[in-house]
Write a protein that holds these residues in place. Structure first.
Motif, mmCIF file in Angstrom:
data_model
loop_
_atom_site.group_PDB
_atom_site.id
_atom_site.type_symbol
_atom_site.label_atom_id
_atom_site.label_comp_id
_atom_site.label_asym_id
_atom_site.label_seq_id
_atom_site.Cartn_x
_atom_site.Cartn_y
_atom_site.Cartn_z
ATOM 1 N N ALA A 41 62.726 82.853 -56.594
ATOM 2 C CA ALA A 41 63.830 81.956 -56.000
ATOM 3 C C ALA A 41 63.498 79.631 -56.514
ATOM 4 O O ALA A 41 63.743 79.578 -56.175
ATOM 5 C CB ALA A 41 62.632 81.974 -54.636
ATOM 6 N N TRP A 42 61.917 79.861 -56.957
ATOM 7 C CA TRP A 42 61.761 78.527 -58.095
ATOM 8 C C TRP A 42 62.778 77.861 -58.908
ATOM 9 O O TRP A 42 62.844 77.258 -58.796
ATOM 10 C CB TRP A 42 60.413 78.579 -57.730
ATOM 11 C CG TRP A 42 59.223 78.424 -56.760
ATOM 12 C CD1 TRP A 42 59.354 78.646 -55.606
ATOM 13 C CD2 TRP A 42 58.223 77.844 -56.746
ATOM 14 N NE1 TRP A 42 58.785 78.924 -54.802
ATOM 15 C CE2 TRP A 42 57.450 78.419 -55.585
ATOM 16 C CE3 TRP A 42 57.109 77.693 -57.691
ATOM 17 C CZ2 TRP A 42 56.045 78.442 -55.055
ATOM 18 C CZ3 TRP A 42 56.028 77.331 -57.037
ATOM 19 C CH2 TRP A 42 55.588 77.706 -56.272
ATOM 20 N N GLY A 43 63.077 78.738 -59.543
ATOM 21 C CA GLY A 43 64.707 78.457 -60.285
ATOM 22 C C GLY A 43 63.284 77.953 -61.780
ATOM 23 O O GLY A 43 63.960 77.106 -61.957
ATOM 24 N N LEU A 44 62.386 78.680 -62.299
ATOM 25 C CA LEU A 44 62.510 78.285 -62.957
ATOM 26 C C LEU A 44 62.772 78.826 -64.471
ATOM 27 O O LEU A 44 62.022 78.699 -65.310
ATOM 28 C CB LEU A 44 60.239 78.142 -63.251
ATOM 29 C CG LEU A 44 59.525 77.147 -61.954
ATOM 30 C CD1 LEU A 44 58.188 78.354 -61.974
ATOM 31 C CD2 LEU A 44 60.037 76.202 -62.326
ATOM 32 N N GLY A 45 63.935 78.924 -64.463
ATOM 33 C CA GLY A 45 65.080 79.716 -65.856
ATOM 34 C C GLY A 45 64.047 79.322 -67.405
ATOM 35 O O GLY A 45 63.711 80.192 -67.984
ATOM 36 N N TRP A 46 63.928 78.132 -67.331
ATOM 37 C CA TRP A 46 63.912 77.802 -68.815
ATOM 38 C C TRP A 46 61.833 77.516 -68.935
ATOM 39 O O TRP A 46 61.667 77.983 -70.411
ATOM 40 C CB TRP A 46 64.351 76.754 -68.893
ATOM 41 C CG TRP A 46 63.224 75.199 -68.589
ATOM 42 C CD1 TRP A 46 64.401 75.029 -67.582
ATOM 43 C CD2 TRP A 46 62.285 74.584 -68.643
ATOM 44 N NE1 TRP A 46 62.949 73.972 -66.911
ATOM 45 C CE2 TRP A 46 62.463 73.606 -68.409
ATOM 46 C CE3 TRP A 46 61.397 74.839 -69.822
ATOM 47 C CZ2 TRP A 46 61.061 72.793 -68.128
ATOM 48 C CZ3 TRP A 46 60.551 74.167 -70.275
ATOM 49 C CH2 TRP A 46 60.530 72.942 -68.814
ATOM 50 N N ALA A 47 61.462 77.604 -67.948
ATOM 51 C CA ALA A 47 59.986 77.778 -67.932
ATOM 52 C C ALA A 47 59.514 79.004 -68.483
ATOM 53 O O ALA A 47 58.642 79.302 -69.143
ATOM 54 C CB ALA A 47 59.695 76.544 -66.773
ATOM 55 N N ASP A 48 60.016 80.049 -68.048
ATOM 56 C CA ASP A 48 58.770 81.320 -67.434
ATOM 57 C C ASP A 48 59.679 82.043 -69.079
ATOM 58 O O ASP A 48 59.096 82.587 -69.655
ATOM 59 C CB ASP A 48 59.527 81.915 -66.608
ATOM 60 C CG ASP A 48 60.802 82.214 -66.509
ATOM 61 O OD1 ASP A 48 61.149 81.711 -67.166
ATOM 62 O OD2 ASP A 48 61.165 83.141 -65.607
ATOM 63 N N SER A 49 60.748 81.477 -69.576
ATOM 64 C CA SER A 49 60.627 82.061 -71.143
ATOM 65 C C SER A 49 60.545 80.650 -72.646
ATOM 66 O O SER A 49 60.518 81.370 -73.536
ATOM 67 C CB SER A 49 62.427 82.591 -71.157
ATOM 68 O OG SER A 49 63.541 81.075 -71.135
ATOM 69 N N SER A 50 60.526 79.822 -72.445
ATOM 70 C CA SER A 50 60.638 78.816 -73.236
ATOM 71 C C SER A 50 58.866 78.212 -73.558
ATOM 72 O O SER A 50 58.306 78.183 -74.486
ATOM 73 C CB SER A 50 60.876 77.369 -73.337
ATOM 74 O OG SER A 50 62.261 77.465 -73.473
ATOM 75 N N VAL A 51 58.030 77.754 -71.838
ATOM 76 C CA VAL A 51 56.045 77.600 -72.359
ATOM 77 C C VAL A 51 56.365 78.501 -73.673
ATOM 78 O O VAL A 51 55.085 77.961 -74.173
ATOM 79 C CB VAL A 51 55.963 77.281 -71.232
ATOM 80 C CG1 VAL A 51 54.872 76.821 -71.233
ATOM 81 C CG2 VAL A 51 56.602 76.300 -70.420
#
Length: 71
Positions: A41-51
């Motif tokens: 629900a926090w919406g970290l879409g790019w962070a969880d796949s890119s970092v």
């Protein structure tokens, strides 16, 4: 007079590897936190796949560096 071996004298500096190891550890930790701990629900879409994608090349570079110059 002390004799310095030519292999030790021509060995490249590895001052960057300590920083690279810490950066790889931090990015991998952030990746795992974003993927497994933080709710969707926090919406970290790019962070969880890119970092975490930054971490693997850094770890691979550390392995290659140590394989070439520390063995």
């Amino acid at each position: 007079m002390q004799h310095v071996s030519t292999a030790a004298a021509t060995r490249p500096s590895s001052a960057w590897t300590g920083w690279g190891q810490w950066l790889a550890l931090i990015t991998m930790t952030l990746d795992h936190l974003a993927r497994y701990v933080v709710p969707d629900a926090w919406g970290l879409g790019w962070a969880d796949s890119s970092v975490g994608r930054v971490a693997f090349p850094l770890f691979a570079a550390m392995v290659a560096w140590h394989g070439l110059f520390n063995t």
